[in-house]
Design a protein around this motif. Structure first.
Motif, PDB file in Angstrom:
ATOM      1  N   SER A 152       0.829  -1.210   0.000  1.00  0.00           N
ATOM      2  CA  SER A 152       0.000   0.000   0.000  1.00  0.00           C
ATOM      3  C   SER A 152       0.864   1.261   0.000  1.00  0.00           C
ATOM      4  O   SER A 152       0.494   2.268  -0.611  1.00  0.00           O
ATOM      5  N   ILE A 153       2.015   1.213   0.671  1.00  0.00           N
ATOM      6  CA  ILE A 153       2.947   2.344   0.591  1.00  0.00           C
ATOM      7  C   ILE A 153       3.430   2.514  -0.847  1.00  0.00           C
ATOM      8  O   ILE A 153       3.589   3.634  -1.341  1.00  0.00           O
ATOM      9  N   GLY A 154       3.652   1.381  -1.526  1.00  0.00           N
ATOM     10  CA  GLY A 154       4.072   1.444  -2.919  1.00  0.00           C
ATOM     11  C   GLY A 154       3.041   2.113  -3.815  1.00  0.00           C
ATOM     12  O   GLY A 154       3.388   2.828  -4.760  1.00  0.00           O
ATOM     13  N   LEU A 155       1.758   1.892  -3.537  1.00  0.00           N
ATOM     14  CA  LEU A 155       0.710   2.556  -4.317  1.00  0.00           C
ATOM     15  C   LEU A 155       0.800   4.061  -4.177  1.00  0.00           C
ATOM     16  O   LEU A 155       0.676   4.811  -5.155  1.00  0.00           O
ATOM     17  N   LEU A 156       1.025   4.534  -2.945  1.00  0.00           N
ATOM     18  CA  LEU A 156       1.128   5.969  -2.710  1.00  0.00           C
ATOM     19  C   LEU A 156       2.379   6.536  -3.355  1.00  0.00           C
ATOM     20  O   LEU A 156       2.332   7.553  -4.060  1.00  0.00           O
ATOM     21  N   LEU A 157       3.522   5.867  -3.126  1.00  0.00           N
ATOM     22  CA  LEU A 157       4.780   6.363  -3.675  1.00  0.00           C
ATOM     23  C   LEU A 157       4.770   6.321  -5.197  1.00  0.00           C
ATOM     24  O   LEU A 157       5.201   7.276  -5.862  1.00  0.00           O
ATOM     25  N   GLY A 158       4.280   5.205  -5.764  1.00  0.00           N
ATOM     26  CA  GLY A 158       4.224   5.099  -7.215  1.00  0.00           C
ATOM     27  C   GLY A 158       3.318   6.147  -7.832  1.00  0.00           C
ATOM     28  O   GLY A 158       3.648   6.752  -8.856  1.00  0.00           O
ATOM     29  N   GLY A 159       2.164   6.387  -7.193  1.00  0.00           N
ATOM     30  CA  GLY A 159       1.263   7.415  -7.707  1.00  0.00           C
ATOM     31  C   GLY A 159       1.882   8.803  -7.658  1.00  0.00           C
ATOM     32  O   GLY A 159       1.772   9.579  -8.612  1.00  0.00           O
ATOM     33  N   ALA A 160       2.559   9.117  -6.545  1.00  0.00           N
ATOM     34  CA  ALA A 160       3.175  10.436  -6.403  1.00  0.00           C
ATOM     35  C   ALA A 160       4.299  10.634  -7.418  1.00  0.00           C
ATOM     36  O   ALA A 160       4.396  11.681  -8.078  1.00  0.00           O
ATOM     37  N   LEU A 161       5.177   9.632  -7.569  1.00  0.00           N
ATOM     38  CA  LEU A 161       6.302   9.757  -8.492  1.00  0.00           C
ATOM     39  C   LEU A 161       5.827   9.860  -9.937  1.00  0.00           C
ATOM     40  O   LEU A 161       6.348  10.664 -10.717  1.00  0.00           O
ATOM     41  N   THR A 162       4.831   9.037 -10.293  1.00  0.00           N
ATOM     42  CA  THR A 162       4.337   9.054 -11.673  1.00  0.00           C
ATOM     43  C   THR A 162       3.602  10.348 -11.986  1.00  0.00           C
ATOM     44  O   THR A 162       3.759  10.924 -13.074  1.00  0.00           O
ATOM     45  N   GLN A 163       2.808  10.829 -11.037  1.00  0.00           N
ATOM     46  CA  GLN A 163       1.984  12.008 -11.279  1.00  0.00           C
ATOM     47  C   GLN A 163       2.791  13.298 -11.196  1.00  0.00           C
ATOM     48  O   GLN A 163       2.582  14.223 -11.991  1.00  0.00           O
TER      49      GLN A 163
END
Length: 485
Positions: A152-163
Motif C-alpha cells: 500500500s505504501i508502494g501505491l502511494l509512492l508510485g502514484g506520487a512519483l508518476t503524477q
C-alpha cells in the motif's frame, strides 16, 4: 555479561537497515504496477506485452529464491545482502533509463535475480541478530508490518512519483533505498559463514529453479490465455514433475539445498502454507480495489495511494500487538485463524460495492478490518516460520517464506484475474453493451474476485486450524526479565 552475537550491540540500527531493504523489495511490485500505463505510452509496447514487465521479475525472483537463501548460508549473509542491494540498484537504474521494451524487461529480470539474493539474506539476518525472545518479538512485529503494508505504501509512492515527476523515477527511487542500506550494512554488519563450507547441491538447485520457473511461467501464461491452453498445461505439468523430483533429490542428498527438516516441522510448514494462501488472497485487494477506486470513484493515483493508508496504519498496529503481546500468550494458530477470518470478512464486505458506491461507507470499513487481519497473519507466520531454525539453515528457511509469498501471489494473479474476466464477460448476456452495462459488468468482475478471495481466506483459516499445533511455543516475553549486556 558478553554476548557471542557480534551484531547484538548494533541490533536496532541493523533492524533499520534490514527494514529499508525489505521495504524496497516489497513496494517495488506496486510502484511498478502504478507506472505501467505511463511506461507503455513512452516505450510503445502493446497490452499483450505489458504483463512481461511484471512476469520477468517474478520468474527470476521466484525461481532463484532457494538458491539465494542457501548462498547466504554458505558464503555469509553480509556480503550476500550487499551484493543483492547493489545488483538490485544497478538493475533499477538500467530500467529507469530504458529506451526500449526489451531493455526494461531485461532490467526487471535482473532485478528479480538480485532480489532473490537480497530478500532471504535480510530475513535471515533478522533471525540471527535478535536472539532475546522479547526483542525478537518486537523486531518481527516491525518487519512483519513492513511486509504487510509495503504494497500500500508502494501505491502511494508510485502514484506520487508518476503524477508529479515521471514513471522512470519509480525505478530510480530504489537507488536511494539501496545506497542507504549498503552504507548501513558496511558499517554495522559482520560477515559470518560456516567454518566448513559444504558443497552446493547442484542437482537440487537445477530442479527446484527450473520447477519454480515453470510454475510461475505457467501461472502467468494462464492469466494471459487460459487454464486449458496447451502451453499452460505443459508448464504446470513440468513444474509438478520437477518439484516432485526435487523432493526426492533432497531426501537423498548429503548436503541438500533445502534440508527437509526445515519444512517438516509442523508449525513451520503451517506458517509457509499460511503465507502462501494469504498472499494469493491479498492480491485482490491491491489490484481490483485500485482499479475500482481509480476508474469508478475517479481517484487520482496519489489519492488512491492515500486511500490505502488507513489499512497500512491498522497493519502496523495489529502486527506489533500480535508479535509482542498476543503470540507469546496464544501461539500462532489462534492469531492466524482469526486473521484469516478477518480477511474473509473484509472481502465479503467488498462484494457489496456498486458502480456508484462511496469510499467512506463501502471501502474504508473493509480496509480497516483486513488491515487488522493481515497484521495477525503475516507477523506471527514469519516469526514462526523462522523460529528455532539452526543458524546454518536460516537463509534457506527465510527463502521459503519469500518463495511462498511469490508463488501464492502468482497463483492469486492467475486465478482471480481469470475469474474476474470470466464474470465480467458473462454479465448481461446478449444485452447491448452500453457504457452503463460495461461499468456494471466490470464491477461485477471485481466483486466476484472478492468473493473468491474470501473463500481463499476461509480455506486459510481451516488450514491454520488443522495444521498448526495447539499451544504456545514462544517464551512469554512479558514475563521474561530483560537481559543486561
Amino acid at each position: 555479561m558478553s554476548d557471542p552475537n557480534p551484531h547484538h550491540e548494533r541490533r536496532w540500527l541493523i533492524l533499520a537497515v534490514l527494514g529499508i531493504a525489505q521495504l524496497m523489495v516489497v513496494l517495488d511490485a506496486t510502484v511498478v504496477n502504478i507506472a505501467l500505463p505511463s511506461a507503455q505510452k513512452a516505450l510503445h509496447f502493446t497490452n499483450d506485452n505489458r504483463q512481461w514487465i511484471v512476469t520477468a521479475y517474478a520468474l527470476t525472483f521466484g525461481s532463484l529464491l532457494l538458491l539465494g537463501g542457501r548462498i547466504s548460508d554458505l558464503f555469509g549473509r553480509k556480503w550476500t545482502f550487499i551484493v543483492g542491494l547493489l545488483g538490485f540498484a544497478v538493475a533499477s537504474a538500467v530500467g529507469g533509463a530504458a529506451q526500449s521494451f526489451g531493455m526494461l524487461v531485461g532490467a526487471r529480470a535482473i532485478q528479480g535475480a538480485f532480489g532473490a539474493l537480497l530478500a532471504p539474506a535480510a530475513l535471515s539476518l533478522l533471525t540471527t541478530t535478535f536472539t532475546d525472545a522479547g526483542e525478537r518479538a518486537r523486531a518481527f512485529g516491525l518487519y512483519g508490518a513492513i511486509a504487510g503494508s509495503g504494497a500500500s505504501i508502494g501505491l502511494l509512492l508510485g502514484g506520487a512519483l508518476t503524477q508529479i515527476l515521471d514513471w522512470r523515477f519509480t525505478m530510480y527511487v530504489n537507488l536511494i533505498f539501496a545506497v542507504v542500506a549498503v552504507m548501513g550494512a558496511l558499517a554495522l554488519l559482520v560477515n559470518q559463514r560456516r567454518a566448513e563450507r559444504p558443497r552446493l547441491d547442484i542437482p537440487g538447485t537445477v530442479t527446484v529453479s527450473a520447477g519454480l520457473f515453470a510454475l510461475v511461467y505457467g501461472l502467468s501464461h494462464a492469466q494471459s490465455t487460459s487454464w486449458g491452453n496447451t502451453t499452460t498445461i505443459a508448464f504446470l505439468s513440468a513444474a509438478a514433475a520437477l518439484l516432485g523430483a526435487f523432493v526426492a533429490i533432497e531426501r537423498r542428498a548429503a548436503h541438500p539445498l533445502l534440508p527437509l527438516r526445515v519444512v517438516t516441522d509442523r508449525d513451520r510448514g503451517a506458517s509457509f502454507l499460511s503465507i502462501g494462501i494469504a498472499a494469493a488472497a491479498v492480491f485482490a485487494v491491491f489490484m481490483f480495489l485500485t482499479y475500482y477506486m481509480q476508474q469508478n470513484l475517479g481517484l487520482s493515483p496519489v489519492i488512491n495511494g492515500l486511500a490505502f493508508l488507513p489499512m497500512t496504519a491498522t497493519i502496523i498496529v495489529s502486527a506489533g500487538l500480535a508479535s509482542t503481546r498476543l503470540l507469546p500468550r496464544f501461539g500462532p494458530r489462534a492469531l492466524i485463524v482469526i486473521g484469516m477470518l478477518l480477511g474473509a470478512s473484509g472481502m465479503l464486505y467488498l462484494t457489496g460495492i456498486g458502480v456508484h458506491s462511496g469510499y467512506a461507507a463501502h471501502v474504508l470499513p473493509a480496509l480497516l478490518v483486513m488491515g487488522a487481519g493481515f497484521g495477525l497473519i503475516f507477523a506471527p507466520a514469519m516469526a514462526t516460520a523462522t523460529f528455532g531454525v539452526a543458524p546454518h539453515d536460516a537463509g534457506v528457511a527465510s527463502a521459503m517464506v519469500n518463495a511462498n509469498q511469490q508463488v501464492g501471489g502468482s497463483i492469486g494473479v492467475a486465478l482471480l484475474s481469470t475469474i474476474a474476466a470470466s464474470a465480467a464477460s458473462g454479465f448481461g448476456g446478449s444485452a447491448r453493451h452500453t457504457p452503463a452495462l460495461i461499468a456494471a459488468a466490470t464491477v461485477h468482475g471485481y466483486t466476484t474476485a472478492f468473493l473468491w478471495s474470501a473463500a481463499i481466506f476461509a480455506l486459510g483459516a481451516i488450514v491454520a486450524l488443522l495444521v498448526f499445533r495447539p499451544g504456545v511455543r514462544f517464551p512469554d516475553t512479558a514475563a521474561q526479565p530483560a537481559l543486561v549486556h
